[in-house]
Design an enzyme around this catalytic site. Structure first.
Site: not given
Length: 181
Positions: A73, A161, A163
């Protein structure tokens, strides 16, 4: 053992990046973005997301360490901005579940996700123009540049993202990055 350093750009998911990498069996440190890159010994760097490029500290200096770098990002936007690309406001501001089309199925970071994957991403800001040497590797109907790579310099970026649980196959993105490290 592979050692990865996550540079904290004050993003709300940064701790999840560290955890995802640790869960893959690598040694991970989380450092403030004001940390001198000369004080860091790592096999790879992750530039985390965050609220603004003005608060990115010394993150750009980590691009000179001659190890693979993954920008997530804001981290990707920082790479683009630092290396001559262009970053601007996105047309779609907030977080959203997005279908991303992988346009380079041979890319070492996201190619294995082809032909498409679902991700969780914010598009308040986004890369509008790739820096010289980078290849567009993923796009969506929300954002033209969802991922980019410069394999010669081992610099990679994703707008989304990997994660977070909302991203399908996010772990695979980290695994692919670790292969480069």
């Amino acid at each position: 053992m592979t050692h990865i350093v996550v540079v904290d750009n004050h993003g709300q998911f940064t701790h999840l990046e560290k955890r995802a990498l640790r869960d893959l069996g690598v040694d991970v440190d989380l450092v403030e973005n004001t940390t001198d890159p000369a004080d860091v010994d790592a096999d790879g760097i992750v530039l985390s997301g965050g609220p603004s490029i003005e608060r990115a500290g010394r993150s750009a200096d980590y691009l000179d360490l001659d190890v693979p770098v993954l920008g997530i990002c804001l981290g990707m936007q920082l790479i683009a901005d630092e290396l001559g690309g262009r970053v601007g406001s996105g047309d779609y501001g907030g977080y959203a579940d997005v279908t991303v089309d992988i346009v380079d199925d041979e890319d070492p970071l996201v190619g294995s996700l082809a032909p498409e994957t679902r991700v969780w991403a914010s598009h308040a800001d986004e890369v509008k123009e790739l820096p010289e040497g980078f290849t567009l590797t993923a796009t969506s109907d929300v954002c033209d540049v969802e991922a980019m790579s410069d394999t010669d310099r081992d610099l990679y970026g994703v707008q989304w993202h990997p994660e977070v649980a909302h991203t399908e196959r996010g772990e695979e993105v980290f695994e692919n990055f670790l292969e480069r490290c």
